[in-house]
Design a protein around this motif. Structure first.
Motif, PDB file in Angstrom:
ATOM      1  N   GLU A   1     -10.330  -1.354  -4.008  1.00  0.00           N
ATOM      2  CA  GLU A   1      -9.489  -0.506  -3.245  1.00  0.00           C
ATOM      3  C   GLU A   1      -8.610   0.461  -4.566  1.00  0.00           C
ATOM      4  N   TYR A   2      -8.331   0.048  -5.419  1.00  0.00           N
ATOM      5  CA  TYR A   2      -7.619   0.839  -6.651  1.00  0.00           C
ATOM      6  C   TYR A   2      -8.499   0.620  -7.862  1.00  0.00           C
TER       7      TYR A   2
ATOM      8  N   ASP B   1     -10.908  -7.663  -4.382  1.00  0.00           N
ATOM      9  CA  ASP B   1     -10.717  -6.616  -3.447  1.00  0.00           C
ATOM     10  C   ASP B   1      -9.964  -5.714  -4.069  1.00  0.00           C
ATOM     11  N   TRP B   2      -9.000  -5.891  -4.578  1.00  0.00           N
ATOM     12  CA  TRP B   2      -7.765  -5.168  -5.382  1.00  0.00           C
ATOM     13  C   TRP B   2      -8.348  -3.861  -6.047  1.00  0.00           C
TER      14      TRP B   2
ATOM     15  N   ARG C   1       0.781  -1.295  -0.054  1.00  0.00           N
ATOM     16  CA  ARG C   1      -0.043  -0.040   0.051  1.00  0.00           C
ATOM     17  C   ARG C   1       0.647   1.069  -0.140  1.00  0.00           C
TER      18      ARG C   1
END
Length: 112
Positions: free
Chosen positions: A98-99, A94-95, A81
């Motif tokens: 987040e991004y 999930d990645w 991170r």
């Protein structure tokens, strides 16, 4: 008596193990199944180990961009991170949560 039980148990284990050692998948009616490919969310691009994911997300420190590398065919992504964090693995969903601002997927030629 205890020793006799132990010897009998070992004998049964060895007998059981060797009785199946010469069987093939066909003889015991098991068909190996191929794992279907995983795709990047919302695309028809197959996820492959070695793919490098690059975003243009901006951190609270004003640093632009983030990158992660796919480490398996299931879409596990390894990334850090930022300063002070340790490497982490996440699922592809999930990645992307987040991004979300993916700019590109760099695919290495002839990788598997």
């Amino acid at each position: 008596m205890k020793k006799l039980k132990s010897i009998l148990l070992v004998f049964c284990f060895v007998l059981f193990t060797f009785s199946f050692s010469n069987l093939t998948f066909a003889e015991i009616n098991i068909t190996p199944q191929a794992i279907p490919p995983e795709y990047y969310p919302g695309s028809s691009v197959v996820i492959k180990p070695g793919d490098v994911l690059v975003t243009n997300n901006t951190s609270s420190y004003g640093v632009t961009g983030h990158a992660g590398i796919v480490i398996d065919a299931y879409g596990t992504v390894a990334s850090i991170r930022g300063s002070g964090y340790h490497p982490r693995t996440w699922g592809i969903g999930d990645w992307f949560a987040e991004y979300p601002n993916l700019v590109r997927i760099d695919v290495l030629p002839n990788h598997s």
